[in-house]
Design a protein around this motif. Sequence first.
Motif: not given
Length: 169
Positions: A24-35, A122-133
Amino acid sequence: MQIFHLTTAFLIMVVLCSQPTSLSAVTVIYSREPVTKTEGLSLSLKCTVQYKIHDCDIQTNWWHWNIDEPLQITDPNKYLITVNETEIDEHRLRNIFLKFRSLKLQDGGRYQCDAKCLNSGTAAKGHLLVLNVTADPYKDLKLSTWSGQLKADAAALAFSATLLLLWCY
C-alpha cells in the motif's frame, strides 16, 4: 531434493501479503485501546500515517462519528490539530495529534483518522477509536476561598494574644 515445501511457500506468501507497507502507498496506524478520561482535562490523540514520498501527496483528517454519521473535525475553538513529519528511506511518517483543550461529556464517542494520496486516490482509514469521557466528581463542589485565610487569621490572632499576655505578666 525439494528446497521449498508447499506449506513453506504458502507461509511466505501469507507473510508478504500481510505487510501493508509493502503493498500500500499509505497506511494509518494508532492504538486500538479505548481511552477514558475525566471531563475538564485535556487529551491528545495521536494518529500516524505512513506513506511513500514519491507516490503520494497526502491529505489527512480526523473524524468524530456522531451516531452513524462521520463529522470532520475542523473547529479550532474546540480542537487543536498539530502535525509533524519524519522521513525514513523512501517513506514519510506523519503524526497527526488531535488535542482536546478541555474535555466535555459530549466529546465521548468514536473517532477515526484517515489519509488519502491526492495523486493516486489510494486511501486508508484507521479503526474506530472509542473515547469515554466520565463526569468530574468534584465539578459541583464549591470550596470556600475564605476558609484558609480565616484559619491563618485566627492562628495569627491567637499567637498575638499569647505574646501580649506574656508581655503583660
